[in-house]
Structures are given as structure tokens and as C-alpha cells.
Scaffold this motif. Structure first.
Motif, PDB file in Angstrom:
ATOM      1  N   ASP A   1       0.835  -1.209   0.000  1.00  0.00           N
ATOM      2  CA  ASP A   1       0.000   0.000   0.000  1.00  0.00           C
ATOM      3  C   ASP A   1       0.867   1.256   0.000  1.00  0.00           C
ATOM      4  OD1 ASP A   1      -2.234  -1.568   0.056  1.00  0.00           O
ATOM      5  OD2 ASP A   1      -2.566  -1.376   2.214  1.00  0.00           O
ATOM      6  N   HIS A   2       1.932   1.239   0.809  1.00  0.00           N
ATOM      7  CA  HIS A   2       2.827   2.402   0.900  1.00  0.00           C
ATOM      8  C   HIS A   2       3.480   2.690  -0.451  1.00  0.00           C
ATOM      9  CE1 HIS A   2       6.089   5.033   2.160  1.00  0.00           C
ATOM     10  NE2 HIS A   2       6.955   4.176   1.636  1.00  0.00           N
ATOM     11  N   TYR A   3       4.009   1.667  -1.103  1.00  0.00           N
ATOM     12  CA  TYR A   3       4.702   1.893  -2.373  1.00  0.00           C
ATOM     13  C   TYR A   3       3.726   2.234  -3.494  1.00  0.00           C
ATOM     14  CZ  TYR A   3       9.110   0.525  -0.291  1.00  0.00           C
ATOM     15  OH  TYR A   3      10.239   0.495   0.488  1.00  0.00           O
ATOM     16  N   PHE A   4       2.517   1.689  -3.459  1.00  0.00           N
ATOM     17  CA  PHE A   4       1.507   2.074  -4.445  1.00  0.00           C
ATOM     18  C   PHE A   4       1.236   3.577  -4.351  1.00  0.00           C
ATOM     19  CE2 PHE A   4      -1.212  -1.259  -6.609  1.00  0.00           C
ATOM     20  CZ  PHE A   4      -0.189  -2.197  -6.668  1.00  0.00           C
ATOM     21  N   GLN A   5       1.044   4.058  -3.137  1.00  0.00           N
ATOM     22  CA  GLN A   5       0.772   5.487  -2.949  1.00  0.00           C
ATOM     23  C   GLN A   5       1.953   6.337  -3.404  1.00  0.00           C
ATOM     24  OE1 GLN A   5      -0.277   5.912   1.204  1.00  0.00           O
ATOM     25  NE2 GLN A   5      -1.933   4.422   1.039  1.00  0.00           N
ATOM     26  N   SER A   6       3.171   5.865  -3.124  1.00  0.00           N
ATOM     27  CA  SER A   6       4.367   6.609  -3.529  1.00  0.00           C
ATOM     28  C   SER A   6       4.473   6.690  -5.046  1.00  0.00           C
ATOM     29  CB  SER A   6       5.621   5.946  -2.948  1.00  0.00           C
ATOM     30  OG  SER A   6       5.591   5.944  -1.540  1.00  0.00           O
ATOM     31  N   VAL A   7       4.192   5.574  -5.731  1.00  0.00           N
ATOM     32  CA  VAL A   7       4.264   5.560  -7.197  1.00  0.00           C
ATOM     33  C   VAL A   7       3.243   6.523  -7.787  1.00  0.00           C
ATOM     34  CG1 VAL A   7       3.793   4.147  -9.247  1.00  0.00           C
ATOM     35  CG2 VAL A   7       5.250   3.249  -7.429  1.00  0.00           C
ATOM     36  N   GLU A   8       2.027   6.488  -7.291  1.00  0.00           N
ATOM     37  CA  GLU A   8       0.978   7.351  -7.841  1.00  0.00           C
ATOM     38  C   GLU A   8       1.284   8.826  -7.606  1.00  0.00           C
ATOM     39  OE1 GLU A   8      -1.184   6.568  -9.850  1.00  0.00           O
ATOM     40  OE2 GLU A   8      -1.126   4.400  -9.690  1.00  0.00           O
ATOM     41  N   ALA A   9       2.050   9.124  -6.558  1.00  0.00           N
ATOM     42  CA  ALA A   9       2.383  10.517  -6.256  1.00  0.00           C
ATOM     43  C   ALA A   9       3.576  11.020  -7.048  1.00  0.00           C
ATOM     44  CB  ALA A   9       2.654  10.671  -4.752  1.00  0.00           C
ATOM     45  N   CYS A  10       4.232  10.145  -7.798  1.00  0.00           N
ATOM     46  CA  CYS A  10       5.427  10.531  -8.558  1.00  0.00           C
ATOM     47  C   CYS A  10       5.097  11.585  -9.614  1.00  0.00           C
ATOM     48  CB  CYS A  10       6.036   9.317  -9.271  1.00  0.00           C
ATOM     49  SG  CYS A  10       7.168   8.394  -8.254  1.00  0.00           S
ATOM     50  N   THR A  11       6.019  12.520  -9.795  1.00  0.00           N
ATOM     51  CA  THR A  11       5.861  13.536 -10.840  1.00  0.00           C
ATOM     52  C   THR A  11       6.989  13.489 -11.863  1.00  0.00           C
ATOM     53  OG1 THR A  11       7.017  15.147  -9.439  1.00  0.00           O
ATOM     54  CG2 THR A  11       4.607  15.081  -9.285  1.00  0.00           C
ATOM     55  N   SER A  12       7.961  12.600 -11.680  1.00  0.00           N
ATOM     56  CA  SER A  12       9.048  12.492 -12.645  1.00  0.00           C
ATOM     57  C   SER A  12       9.573  11.067 -12.672  1.00  0.00           C
ATOM     58  CB  SER A  12      10.192  13.455 -12.310  1.00  0.00           C
ATOM     59  OG  SER A  12      10.872  13.016 -11.153  1.00  0.00           O
ATOM     60  N   ILE A  13      10.201  10.709 -13.770  1.00  0.00           N
ATOM     61  CA  ILE A  13      10.719   9.359 -13.917  1.00  0.00           C
ATOM     62  C   ILE A  13      11.834   9.088 -12.918  1.00  0.00           C
ATOM     63  CG2 ILE A  13      11.898   7.772 -15.508  1.00  0.00           C
ATOM     64  CD1 ILE A  13      10.368   9.039 -17.776  1.00  0.00           C
ATOM     65  N   ILE A  14      12.622  10.092 -12.603  1.00  0.00           N
ATOM     66  CA  ILE A  14      13.723   9.863 -11.670  1.00  0.00           C
ATOM     67  C   ILE A  14      13.197   9.544 -10.272  1.00  0.00           C
ATOM     68  CG2 ILE A  14      14.115  12.250 -10.923  1.00  0.00           C
ATOM     69  CD1 ILE A  14      17.141  11.625 -11.230  1.00  0.00           C
ATOM     70  N   GLU A  15      12.066  10.138  -9.877  1.00  0.00           N
ATOM     71  CA  GLU A  15      11.451   9.779  -8.613  1.00  0.00           C
ATOM     72  C   GLU A  15      10.994   8.327  -8.642  1.00  0.00           C
ATOM     73  OE1 GLU A  15       8.620  12.598  -6.771  1.00  0.00           O
ATOM     74  OE2 GLU A  15       9.094  13.891  -8.467  1.00  0.00           O
ATOM     75  N   LEU A  16      10.430   7.926  -9.780  1.00  0.00           N
ATOM     76  CA  LEU A  16       9.963   6.557  -9.937  1.00  0.00           C
ATOM     77  C   LEU A  16      11.118   5.575  -9.801  1.00  0.00           C
ATOM     78  CD1 LEU A  16       7.288   5.130 -10.504  1.00  0.00           C
ATOM     79  CD2 LEU A  16       7.853   5.179 -12.930  1.00  0.00           C
ATOM     80  N   LYS A  17      12.258   5.946 -10.346  1.00  0.00           N
ATOM     81  CA  LYS A  17      13.465   5.116 -10.225  1.00  0.00           C
ATOM     82  C   LYS A  17      13.841   4.922  -8.759  1.00  0.00           C
ATOM     83  CE  LYS A  17      18.447   5.366 -11.134  1.00  0.00           C
ATOM     84  NZ  LYS A  17      18.873   5.536  -9.737  1.00  0.00           N
ATOM     85  N   GLU A  18      13.820   6.016  -7.990  1.00  0.00           N
ATOM     86  CA  GLU A  18      14.198   5.934  -6.589  1.00  0.00           C
ATOM     87  C   GLU A  18      13.252   5.015  -5.817  1.00  0.00           C
ATOM     88  OE1 GLU A  18      16.855   7.096  -5.400  1.00  0.00           O
ATOM     89  OE2 GLU A  18      17.486   8.417  -7.031  1.00  0.00           O
ATOM     90  N   ILE A  19      11.958   5.150  -6.090  1.00  0.00           N
ATOM     91  CA  ILE A  19      10.977   4.313  -5.396  1.00  0.00           C
ATOM     92  C   ILE A  19      11.170   2.856  -5.770  1.00  0.00           C
ATOM     93  CG2 ILE A  19       8.517   3.766  -5.216  1.00  0.00           C
ATOM     94  CD1 ILE A  19       8.014   6.799  -5.547  1.00  0.00           C
ATOM     95  N   SER A  20      11.389   2.589  -7.051  1.00  0.00           N
ATOM     96  CA  SER A  20      11.584   1.213  -7.503  1.00  0.00           C
ATOM     97  C   SER A  20      12.805   0.586  -6.851  1.00  0.00           C
ATOM     98  CB  SER A  20      11.725   1.178  -9.028  1.00  0.00           C
ATOM     99  OG  SER A  20      11.942  -0.139  -9.475  1.00  0.00           O
ATOM    100  N   GLU A  21      13.919   1.332  -6.832  1.00  0.00           N
ATOM    101  CA  GLU A  21      15.141   0.821  -6.209  1.00  0.00           C
ATOM    102  C   GLU A  21      14.916   0.534  -4.735  1.00  0.00           C
ATOM    103  OE1 GLU A  21      17.955   3.921  -6.952  1.00  0.00           O
ATOM    104  OE2 GLU A  21      18.865   2.844  -8.616  1.00  0.00           O
ATOM    105  N   THR A  22      14.276   1.476  -4.042  1.00  0.00           N
ATOM    106  CA  THR A  22      14.034   1.327  -2.613  1.00  0.00           C
ATOM    107  C   THR A  22      13.113   0.151  -2.340  1.00  0.00           C
ATOM    108  OG1 THR A  22      14.310   3.702  -2.283  1.00  0.00           O
ATOM    109  CG2 THR A  22      13.178   2.489  -0.545  1.00  0.00           C
ATOM    110  N   MET A  23      12.072   0.003  -3.164  1.00  0.00           N
ATOM    111  CA  MET A  23      11.116  -1.094  -2.991  1.00  0.00           C
ATOM    112  C   MET A  23      11.813  -2.441  -3.097  1.00  0.00           C
ATOM    113  SD  MET A  23       9.379  -3.516  -5.024  1.00  0.00           S
ATOM    114  CE  MET A  23       9.405  -2.810  -6.672  1.00  0.00           C
ATOM    115  N   GLN A  24      12.643  -2.604  -4.129  1.00  0.00           N
ATOM    116  CA  GLN A  24      13.345  -3.876  -4.316  1.00  0.00           C
ATOM    117  C   GLN A  24      14.246  -4.190  -3.128  1.00  0.00           C
ATOM    118  OE1 GLN A  24      15.249  -4.133  -8.219  1.00  0.00           O
ATOM    119  NE2 GLN A  24      13.831  -2.586  -8.946  1.00  0.00           N
ATOM    120  N   LYS A  25      15.062  -3.212  -2.743  1.00  0.00           N
ATOM    121  CA  LYS A  25      15.969  -3.421  -1.614  1.00  0.00           C
ATOM    122  C   LYS A  25      15.192  -3.711  -0.336  1.00  0.00           C
ATOM    123  CE  LYS A  25      19.598  -0.347  -3.401  1.00  0.00           C
ATOM    124  NZ  LYS A  25      20.315   0.933  -3.177  1.00  0.00           N
TER     125      LYS A  25
END
Length: 357
Positions: A211-235
């Protein structure tokens, strides 16, 4: 856009337009002076139906004849998987410079973010493979990544580059590329969540993280933010499963206590609440927690909040004051002093060294 990028950069650049046309640029310098720019393209990374292309072109001030010819021309262009484009870009750069590079060296720019004050340059790892997992095949590579989640395999960092070079991008949205990338990350969050549960992470923790990462992804405004969330989620998922396996010796009650703390770092965590959750007296819980973890509850909570603070300093523009309040430190000065003792550096200096947005 290419010329502006080339002022300070030598690595190949992938550019995408509003209608998803893409090009790769490579640069040749002599004695540090830019001599040539080579362009590979245009190409598409996914199929565009005539209807979709026409709709995009209709919003531009073009004559009917020019628009019709443009649609015909675009349908003659190649459609190439994103991973293949990464390989081509690496070879393209080598052909121009005789320099070997990796996927993470390639840069990306979207024409929608090229205006002054709103520029986002992001490495191609955010578009490929496991850095932002946009790739749905090969099946073997996908299964290997999910295996690493299930087993809490920390070697995933060294294996991501190899996995990134396999498979093809799947179409997950009929809208813009930002939606496509978001949907791909959302799919991977679900897959990682299920794999983590299979690896021993409690369903409650896994679902809360989802739920936390879903909300973070939807709040993204740039691809670089999306990259950070994806990296953090995997780790995050892999490290949590790894920790579960390492803490196999912990009792079920203490693991539940740790899970509760991890999920409520941004809320007041009171001893009486923890004791009530477990059905223990406060004294017994305090003693048992220290015996099994080697830390007091206060130390554990502090260390976890410092870890979350590092994440917020690295991936957001929240002020030090806001982070302090969000993580229940009471005051900015107390937070700064606690952070300095734990990390050996002031929060502001840490952000300056590690901030990526």
C-alpha cells in the motif's frame, strides 16, 4: 536539448518525444571539444496504432496531407524492445568513442521535461530491467529476480545489471509513457510482495508495504522519482526477507514486535502499546526484547527511524524540520544531534552528499 546535454556530458542520451518517437545520441570529442553528434533513430519502443498516432498528431497544427504522410512514415519505423535499444546504445557509443560503458551510464530525457526549471535527466537503468523493472521477460530472468526476493538474496545488487539485459517491454497502458512506467512498477510491487510472503515476511507487513509503495508511485511527478521508489522497494523487500531469515532465532512475539515498530516509525510507539499487542507485561517485554535482539526497544526504534530519515533525506525534498516531526523526534535539534551520532554526519551534509532528486 541534445546540445545542452552535450555541454557537460559524454555518455549516450536517449530522447523521447510527446508522440513516443525516440532517438539515441552519441558524442565524439577531441581534446575535450565536441566534434560530432551521431543520432540513431527515430524508433518506437512499443506498438502505436494508426489511431493513437493520429490522435497525437491531431493536437498539433499540421495540414491533413502532412499529418497523413507523417502517420504513413511513422508506421515504417522500427519497433524495438527497450532492452535491445540499451544494447544498441552501448554499441553505438563504442563505435563512436571506442569506450566501453554499461547500461547505468546511459542517460534519458523526455521532451515534456525539457523546459528550464523542470529538467529531469535519469540514467537508463530507470527504464530498463531491475533498476525500474519495466521488463517482463525473459521468464527466466523474472523468475531469478523473484527467487532472490523469496530467499532474501543480497547478491541481487551485483546481478541486476545482467538481468536488465534480458526480455522485452510489455504494454501496460494506452496513455503516456509515464503511466506505462508507473504501471510496470506497480506490477512488480505486487510480484515482489507475494514473493516476500513466500520467503517468510509476514502478510501484514508485506501488504502494508505494498500500500505504501503504491501510494508513492501514484504521487510521482518524474521518472527519476519513480526510479528511486523502484530501487528502494526492491531493496526493502529483499532486505526484510533476509532479516527474517537471519532472525529465525527470534521468537514469534519479538518478530511481531519488530514488525509493528517497522510499520509505525512515523507514529508514536509506546511500550504499553507494544506490550498490549503481545499480551506481555512491559517489564517482561523489555527484558525479552533485549535478550533476543541485543538492543533496547528505545535503541531499536531510534536506529530504525534514523534509517528511514536517510531514505527521506535521499529521495525527498522534505525539510529537516518536517522529517524530524514526521519521525517523532520531538525537535529539529534533537533529530540533528541523534542523526549525527548515528551516521557521523549532520542531516544537511548527508543530503548534500546523497540527494538524487
Amino acid at each position: 536539448m541534445i546540445l545542452e546535454y552535450a555541454k557537460d556530458n559524454d555518455m549516450p542520451l536517449i530522447i523521447t518525444s510527446a508522440i513516443r518517437l525516440m532517438w539515441t545520441a552519441a558524442f565524439r570529442r577531441e581534446n575535450g571539444i565536441l566534434k560530432n553528434i551521431y543520432i540513431l533513430g527515430p524508433y518506437f519502443i512499443d506498438d502505436n496504432s494508426p489511431h493513437n498516432i493520429e490522435n497525437r498528431l491531431r493536437n498539433m497544427e499540421l495540414s491533413t496531407t502532412f499529418r497523413r504522410n507523417s502517420v504513413r512514415f511513422m508506421h515504417s519505423l522500427p519497433v524495438i524492445s527497450l532492452n535491445r535499444i540499451m544494447e544498441y546504445s552501448i554499441m553505438f557509443h563504442y563505435a563512436v568513442t571506442e569506450e566501453e560503458i554499461s547500461i547505468s551510464d546511459i542517460a534519458y530525457r523526455d521532451s515534456d521535461t525539457s523546459s528550464p526549471g523542470n529538467r529531469h535527466a535519469a540514467s537508463a537503468e530507470q527504464l530498463s530491467g531491475e533498476e525500474t523493472p519495466m521488463i517482463h521477460g525473459s521468464y527466466a530472468a523474472e523468475q531469478e529476480m523473484l527467487r532472490m526476493v523469496r530467499e532474501g538474496d543480497l547478491s541481487f545488487i551485483s546481478k541486476k545489471q545482467k538481468l536488465a539485459l534480458s526480455g522485452n517491454i510489455g504494454r501496460l497502458s494506452n496513455s503516456n509513457d509515464g503511466r506505462q512506467f508507473k504501471n510496470a512498477v506497480l506490477v512488480c510491487i505486487v510480484l515482489f510482495s507475494r514473493a516476500a510472503i513466500e520467503g517468510g515476511l509476514s502478510p501484514e507487513v508485506s501488504m502494508t508495504l505494498t500500500d505504501h509503495y503504491f501510494q508513492s508511485v501514484e504521487a510521482c511527478t518524474s521518472i527519476i522519482e519513480l526510479k528511486e521508489i523502484s530501487e528502494t522497494m526492491q531493496k526493502d523487500f529483499i532486505q526484510r526477507v533476509h532479516k527474517c531469515r537471519q532472525n529465525a532465532g527470534l521468537s514469534k512475539a519479538i518478530r511481531k514486535c519488530c514488525d509493528y515498530i517497522d510499520l509505525h516509525l512515523e507514529e508514536p510507539v509506546r511500550l504499553e502499546t507494544l506490550a498490549g499487542e503481545l499480551g506481555y507485561s512491559e517489564y517482561y517485554l523489555t527484558k525479552k526484547f533485549r535478550q533476543e535482539t541485543g538492543k533496547t526497544l528505545k535503541e531499536y526504534i531510534r536506529d530504525k527511524r534514523i534509517g528511514r530519515a536517510k531514505f527521506l533525506l535521499t529521495t525527498t525534498d522534505l525539510s529537516i524540520h518536517d522529517i524530524s516531526e514526521r519521525l517523532q523526534f520531538g525537535s529539529q535539534s534533537y533529530f540533528a544531534e541523534t542523526f549525527r551520532k548515528a551516521a557521523g554526519i549532520h542531516p544537511t551534509a548527508f543530503r548534500e552528499q546523497n540527494h538524487r532528486i
